[in-house]
Design an enzyme around this catalytic site. Structure first.
Site, PDB file in Angstrom:
ATOM      1  N   VAL A  83       0.878  -1.170   0.000  1.00 49.01           N
ATOM      2  CA  VAL A  83       0.000   0.000   0.000  1.00 49.01           C
ATOM      3  C   VAL A  83       0.918   1.223   0.000  1.00 49.01           C
ATOM      4  O   VAL A  83       1.694   1.425   0.941  1.00 49.01           O
ATOM      5  CB  VAL A  83      -0.943  -0.009   1.228  1.00 49.01           C
ATOM      6  N   THR A  88      -4.466  11.013  -2.356  1.00 47.40           N
ATOM      7  CA  THR A  88      -5.811  11.034  -1.761  1.00 47.40           C
ATOM      8  C   THR A  88      -5.796  10.229  -0.460  1.00 47.40           C
ATOM      9  O   THR A  88      -4.875   9.428  -0.226  1.00 47.40           O
ATOM     10  CB  THR A  88      -6.850  10.399  -2.712  1.00 47.40           C
ATOM     11  N   HIS A  90      -7.349   7.709   0.197  1.00 46.81           N
ATOM     12  CA  HIS A  90      -7.644   6.288  -0.054  1.00 46.81           C
ATOM     13  C   HIS A  90      -6.597   5.381   0.598  1.00 46.81           C
ATOM     14  O   HIS A  90      -6.916   4.339   1.169  1.00 46.81           O
ATOM     15  CB  HIS A  90      -7.700   6.046  -1.558  1.00 46.81           C
TER      16      HIS A  90
HETATM   17  N1  INI Z   1      -4.497  -1.431  -3.212  1.00 47.81           N
HETATM   18  C1  INI Z   1      -3.251  -1.814  -2.888  1.00 47.81           C
HETATM   19  O1  INI Z   1      -2.961  -3.016  -2.776  1.00 47.81           O
HETATM   20  N2  INI Z   1      -2.276  -0.878  -2.684  1.00 47.81           N
HETATM   21  C2  INI Z   1      -2.541   0.471  -2.787  1.00 47.81           C
HETATM   22  O2  INI Z   1      -1.597   1.281  -2.620  1.00 47.81           O
HETATM   23  C3  INI Z   1      -3.853   0.891  -3.107  1.00 47.81           C
HETATM   24  N3  INI Z   1      -4.155   2.296  -3.211  1.00 47.81           N
HETATM   25  O3  INI Z   1      -3.386   3.133  -2.706  1.00 47.81           O
HETATM   26  O4  INI Z   1      -5.172   2.687  -3.759  1.00 47.81           O
HETATM   27  C4  INI Z   1      -4.844  -0.106  -3.337  1.00 47.81           C
HETATM   28  N4  INI Z   1      -6.097   0.220  -3.662  1.00 47.81           N
HETATM   29  C5  INI Z   1      -7.049  -0.749  -4.158  1.00 47.81           C
HETATM   30  C6  INI Z   1      -7.798  -1.453  -3.048  1.00 47.81           C
HETATM   31  O5  INI Z   1      -6.945  -2.363  -2.374  1.00 47.81           O
HETATM   32  C7  INI Z   1      -8.985  -2.251  -3.591  1.00 47.81           C
HETATM   33  O6  INI Z   1      -8.541  -3.227  -4.488  1.00 47.81           O
HETATM   34  C8  INI Z   1     -10.030  -1.374  -4.293  1.00 47.81           C
HETATM   35  O7  INI Z   1     -10.392  -0.270  -3.466  1.00 47.81           O
HETATM   36  C9  INI Z   1     -11.301  -2.204  -4.595  1.00 47.81           C
HETATM   37  O8  INI Z   1     -11.922  -2.646  -3.400  1.00 47.81           O
END
Ligand code: INI
Length: 157
Positions: A83, A88, A90
């Site tokens: 991650v 953002t 998120h």
């Molecule tokens: N998923 C990740 O594995 N790493 C990230 O850095 C990340 N960011 O930053 O957005 C990320 N987003 C996707 C998330 O895990 C879900 O797959 C998505 O929100 C659908 O539920």
């Protein structure tokens, strides 16, 4: 001291391990998987006993980890992903929920579920932890899985 102690051995012979790997940031996640498999096989695991399940992102890791842990087919589950902070909020939700989910699955399933999901400020920090300057966190997660599977076996024996 003359106390009874339980110390998990670092012998992975016969260990059945499932790894959940996110496709998001796969450049990093696949290196974490390679590190985990390297650690497991160098400690005695056979590739026949190892499985990898890929999921879209770190947010989805706890769901697959729960299914695997509750299947009764594995001695440990390793969660692998990256991650990486973006512009953002998120990042904060994904980082917090994936870590919380992994901890919850470990406690409710009775199977060691190891958190090898790295959270970093940028891609450079992530790559450093996936087999370059700062080692390989997948390797470290696998070592924790071997130890916890042994501790679990000893405690429940
Ligand atoms: N998923 C990740 O594995 N790493 C990230 O850095 C990340 N960011 O930053 O957005 C990320 N987003 C996707 C998330 O895990 C879900 O797959 C998505 O929100 C659908 O539920």
């Amino acid at each position: 001291m003359n106390i009874q102690e339980i110390n998990g051995t670092l012998d992975a012979t016969g260990l059945r391990v499932a790894m959940v790997v996110s496709r998001f940031n796969s450049l990093v996640a696949e290196q974490l998987l390679a590190g985990a498999v390297d650690c497991l096989t160098r400690h005695g695991s056979s590739e026949r006993e190892l499985s990898a399940v890929r999921v879209p992102g770190a947010f989805e890791i706890p769901f697959a980890a729960k299914k695997l842990a509750e299947s009764g087919r594995y001695d440990a589950v390793i969660c692998l992903g990256a991650v990486i902070r973006g512009s953002t909020p998120h990042f904060d939700y994904v980082a917090a929920e994936s870590a919380k989910g992994v901890a919850q699955v470990s406690l409710t399933s009775g199977v060691p579920v190891i958190n090898g999901i790295i959270t970093t400020n940028d891609i450079e920090q992530a790559l450093e932890r996936a087999g370059t300057k700062a080692g390989n966190k997948g390797w470290d997660a696998a070592l924790a899985a071997i130890e916890m599977a042994a501790v679990n076996r000893e405690i429940t024996a």
